[in-house]
Design a protein around this motif. Structure first.
Motif, PDB file in Angstrom:
ATOM      1  N   ALA A 304       0.825  -1.208   0.000  1.00 23.55           N
ATOM      2  CA  ALA A 304       0.000   0.000   0.000  1.00 23.55           C
ATOM      3  C   ALA A 304       0.860   1.258   0.000  1.00 23.55           C
ATOM      4  O   ALA A 304       0.518   2.258  -0.639  1.00 23.55           O
ATOM      5  CB  ALA A 304      -0.921  -0.013   1.214  1.00 23.55           C
ATOM      6  N   ARG A 305       1.989   1.210   0.714  1.00 21.87           N
ATOM      7  CA  ARG A 305       2.872   2.372   0.766  1.00 21.87           C
ATOM      8  C   ARG A 305       3.590   2.576  -0.564  1.00 21.87           C
ATOM      9  O   ARG A 305       3.784   3.706  -1.001  1.00 21.87           O
ATOM     10  CB  ARG A 305       3.874   2.188   1.911  1.00 21.87           C
ATOM     11  CG  ARG A 305       4.856   3.327   2.087  1.00 21.87           C
ATOM     12  CD  ARG A 305       4.174   4.642   2.347  1.00 21.87           C
ATOM     13  NE  ARG A 305       3.409   4.639   3.600  1.00 21.87           N
ATOM     14  CZ  ARG A 305       2.629   5.641   3.982  1.00 21.87           C
ATOM     15  NH1 ARG A 305       2.483   6.695   3.205  1.00 21.87           N
ATOM     16  NH2 ARG A 305       1.967   5.576   5.123  1.00 21.87           N
ATOM     17  N   LEU A 339       7.094   8.654  -6.788  1.00 19.23           N
ATOM     18  CA  LEU A 339       7.808   8.243  -7.999  1.00 19.23           C
ATOM     19  C   LEU A 339       9.247   7.834  -7.683  1.00 19.23           C
ATOM     20  O   LEU A 339       9.752   6.832  -8.204  1.00 19.23           O
ATOM     21  CB  LEU A 339       7.793   9.377  -9.028  1.00 19.23           C
ATOM     22  CG  LEU A 339       6.414   9.722  -9.621  1.00 19.23           C
ATOM     23  CD1 LEU A 339       6.512  10.948 -10.524  1.00 19.23           C
ATOM     24  CD2 LEU A 339       5.866   8.525 -10.409  1.00 19.23           C
ATOM     25  N   ILE A 340       9.899   8.599  -6.829  1.00 19.03           N
ATOM     26  CA  ILE A 340      11.268   8.259  -6.437  1.00 19.03           C
ATOM     27  C   ILE A 340      11.268   7.002  -5.577  1.00 19.03           C
ATOM     28  O   ILE A 340      12.151   6.143  -5.702  1.00 19.03           O
ATOM     29  CB  ILE A 340      11.923   9.438  -5.692  1.00 19.03           C
ATOM     30  CG1 ILE A 340      11.989  10.666  -6.606  1.00 19.03           C
ATOM     31  CG2 ILE A 340      13.314   9.065  -5.192  1.00 19.03           C
ATOM     32  CD1 ILE A 340      12.579  11.892  -5.948  1.00 19.03           C
ATOM     33  N   TYR A 341      10.263   6.866  -4.722  1.00 18.06           N
ATOM     34  CA  TYR A 341      10.164   5.668  -3.873  1.00 18.06           C
ATOM     35  C   TYR A 341      10.008   4.414  -4.727  1.00 18.06           C
ATOM     36  O   TYR A 341      10.555   3.347  -4.411  1.00 18.06           O
ATOM     37  CB  TYR A 341       8.983   5.827  -2.915  1.00 18.06           C
ATOM     38  CG  TYR A 341       8.947   4.800  -1.810  1.00 18.06           C
ATOM     39  CD1 TYR A 341       9.962   4.728  -0.871  1.00 18.06           C
ATOM     40  CD2 TYR A 341       7.880   3.910  -1.697  1.00 18.06           C
ATOM     41  CE1 TYR A 341       9.927   3.793   0.158  1.00 18.06           C
ATOM     42  CE2 TYR A 341       7.831   2.976  -0.677  1.00 18.06           C
ATOM     43  CZ  TYR A 341       8.866   2.931   0.241  1.00 18.06           C
ATOM     44  OH  TYR A 341       8.828   2.002   1.250  1.00 18.06           O
ATOM     45  N   LYS A 342       9.266   4.539  -5.833  1.00 15.94           N
ATOM     46  CA  LYS A 342       9.119   3.415  -6.757  1.00 15.94           C
ATOM     47  C   LYS A 342      10.471   2.997  -7.312  1.00 15.94           C
ATOM     48  O   LYS A 342      10.791   1.791  -7.391  1.00 15.94           O
ATOM     49  CB  LYS A 342       8.172   3.815  -7.894  1.00 15.94           C
ATOM     50  CG  LYS A 342       8.085   2.788  -9.018  1.00 15.94           C
ATOM     51  CD  LYS A 342       7.321   3.337 -10.214  1.00 15.94           C
ATOM     52  CE  LYS A 342       7.390   2.343 -11.376  1.00 15.94           C
ATOM     53  NZ  LYS A 342       6.717   2.890 -12.588  1.00 15.94           N
ATOM     54  N   GLU A 343      11.301   3.967  -7.701  1.00 11.36           N
ATOM     55  CA  GLU A 343      12.630   3.653  -8.223  1.00 11.36           C
ATOM     56  C   GLU A 343      13.518   3.035  -7.156  1.00 11.36           C
ATOM     57  O   GLU A 343      14.312   2.123  -7.429  1.00 11.36           O
ATOM     58  CB  GLU A 343      13.280   4.923  -8.786  1.00 11.36           C
ATOM     59  CG  GLU A 343      12.567   5.503 -10.000  1.00 11.36           C
ATOM     60  CD  GLU A 343      13.336   6.675 -10.600  1.00 11.36           C
ATOM     61  OE1 GLU A 343      14.558   6.756 -10.376  1.00 11.36           O
ATOM     62  OE2 GLU A 343      12.709   7.504 -11.274  1.00 11.36           O
ATOM     63  N   ILE A 344      13.385   3.515  -5.918  1.00 15.25           N
ATOM     64  CA  ILE A 344      14.182   2.948  -4.821  1.00 15.25           C
ATOM     65  C   ILE A 344      13.813   1.486  -4.593  1.00 15.25           C
ATOM     66  O   ILE A 344      14.690   0.624  -4.420  1.00 15.25           O
ATOM     67  CB  ILE A 344      13.966   3.776  -3.539  1.00 15.25           C
ATOM     68  CG1 ILE A 344      14.610   5.158  -3.691  1.00 15.25           C
ATOM     69  CG2 ILE A 344      14.541   3.053  -2.315  1.00 15.25           C
ATOM     70  CD1 ILE A 344      14.315   6.110  -2.546  1.00 15.25           C
ATOM     71  N   ILE A 345      12.510   1.177  -4.600  1.00 17.41           N
ATOM     72  CA  ILE A 345      12.065  -0.207  -4.432  1.00 17.41           C
ATOM     73  C   ILE A 345      12.591  -1.084  -5.561  1.00 17.41           C
ATOM     74  O   ILE A 345      13.073  -2.210  -5.337  1.00 17.41           O
ATOM     75  CB  ILE A 345      10.524  -0.269  -4.365  1.00 17.41           C
ATOM     76  CG1 ILE A 345      10.000   0.408  -3.093  1.00 17.41           C
ATOM     77  CG2 ILE A 345      10.029  -1.712  -4.440  1.00 17.41           C
ATOM     78  CD1 ILE A 345      10.377  -0.290  -1.818  1.00 17.41           C
TER      79      ILE A 345
END
Length: 358
Positions: A304-305, A339-345
């Motif tokens: 969810a996060r 968007l940046i969190y998606k790349e980090i994951i």
């Protein structure tokens, strides 16, 4: 009025980086603001007037006021019921017989402002401990990654974050456990505060709010006002003075306590607020226990996060993470742009799988 509450406006500032949760903030932010504001209010003489005014013959009024404020006043509990001007002159202060009628002394009104401020400090203790233990780690990891546009410097910071997390995986459990300890401390504190206020008000606080609600539904001739019992507006005070022959003379005075008009409302509000806060904190602890015990729940929350990320990437990371690693990732998700969190994951999934990041 702005002068009274202006000094607490600094507590309303929003933190740039979130290192806790909403229930935690109800303790150290909302409750602290409420208690400090009430403490300031009861010390604002220009809005309430003198805290005590006593009437007695042959004794200077200023002397009587000071004496009764210092040595406390009293009421007669079995004279509290009835209607003023009908069967008794004034509830709680009708004539009494020494040694026969019960006498209840009231002295805690002198300490209300100090106790409220002390309680505010106690509510801030878990926050202080957590902020000290946390040491700015989330802020250091977030850097400037809360902006949706990434330049070369931000990309380098993202790479540093991914490398740090991959190199320190399974090394954050102690960090998370200290936060969980502070959550438990919040719950213990609010329960302790309820018992403390019950002791402070001579055992009256535990049922104070429910008694006030029940009081409003009773007939005027039958009901005894719990607010008048705990915070009487009119009380008695006995002044002892040596007469001309050396014998002790007793002067029975009547004292008006306008401050109790405010005190009674403050503690009604605090009763309901503390009960609500206890329930919400208890639910939060049950949720935290479920998060610790159920890895599947942690996976769903991480999904969810990181809703923009692929499910298989999130599952891969969750399978390699322990409780503390999940907690760090979840906290980062609150502070980093989606968007940046998606790349980090995505990069972290490649890193823990042993692949080179492209």
């Amino acid at each position: 009025m702005f002068d009274v509450f202006g000094s607490v406006k600094g507590l309303l500032k929003l933190d740039q980086v979130c290192i806790d949760n909403n229930i935690f903030r109800l303790h150290y932010k909302a409750t602290v603001i409420i208690l400090i504001a009430f403490s300031l209010l009861v010390t604002s003489r220009q809005y309430i007037g003198d805290p005590i005014d006593c009437i007695v013959d042959e004794i200077p009024l200023n002397v009587m006021d000071t004496y009764c404020w210092i040595y406390s006043t009293f009421t007669i509990p079995n004279r509290l019921t009835g209607i003023a001007g009908k069967d008794i002159v004034q509830p709680g202060v009708a004539s009494h017989v020494d040694g026969h009628d019960e006498v209840k002394y009231h002295k805690y009104y002198q300490w209300v402002c100090f106790v409220l401020f002390f309680q505010a400090m106690l509510f801030y203790v878990p926050r202080y401990l957590w902020k000290t233990w946390e040491g700015g780690r989330i802020k250091m990891l977030v850097l400037d990654l809360n902006m949706p546009i990434m330049n070369e410097e931000a990309k380098e910071r993202k790479k540093i974050l991914v490398d740090y997390f991959a190199d320190n995986i399974k090394g954050h459990n102690f960090y998370a456990m200290r936060f969980f300890f502070c959550e438990v401390l919040n719950f213990v504190n609010v329960l302790g505060q309820i018992y403390f206020m019950d002791f402070f008000l001579d055992g009256e606080f535990s049922t104070y709010g429910s008694d006030v609600v029940r009081f409003t539904e009773m007939e005027p001739e039958e009901r005894g006002d719990p607010m008048a019992r705990v915070f009487p507006k009119v009380t008695k005070c006995t002044f002892h003075k040596y007469g001309p022959s050396g014998s002790v003379q007793k002067f029975d005075g009547l004292c008006v306590l306008p401050l109790n008009i405010v005190n009674e409302k403050i503690y009604v509000f605090l009763w309901f607020w503390f009960i609500l806060l206890t329930i919400l904190t208890g639910i939060s602890l049950m949720y935290r226990f479920a998060v610790i015990m159920l890895p599947r729940l942690r996976l769903l929350m991480l999904r969810a996060r990181s809703r923009l990320s692929a499910h298989d990437e999130v599952e891969l990371i969750a399978s390699r993470c322990q409780m503390g690693d999940w907690f760090i990732l979840y906290q980062l998700g609150k502070n980093i742009d989606p968007l940046i969190y998606k790349e980090i994951i995505c990069d972290l999934a490649q890193k823990v799988e042993g692949k080179e990041i492209v």
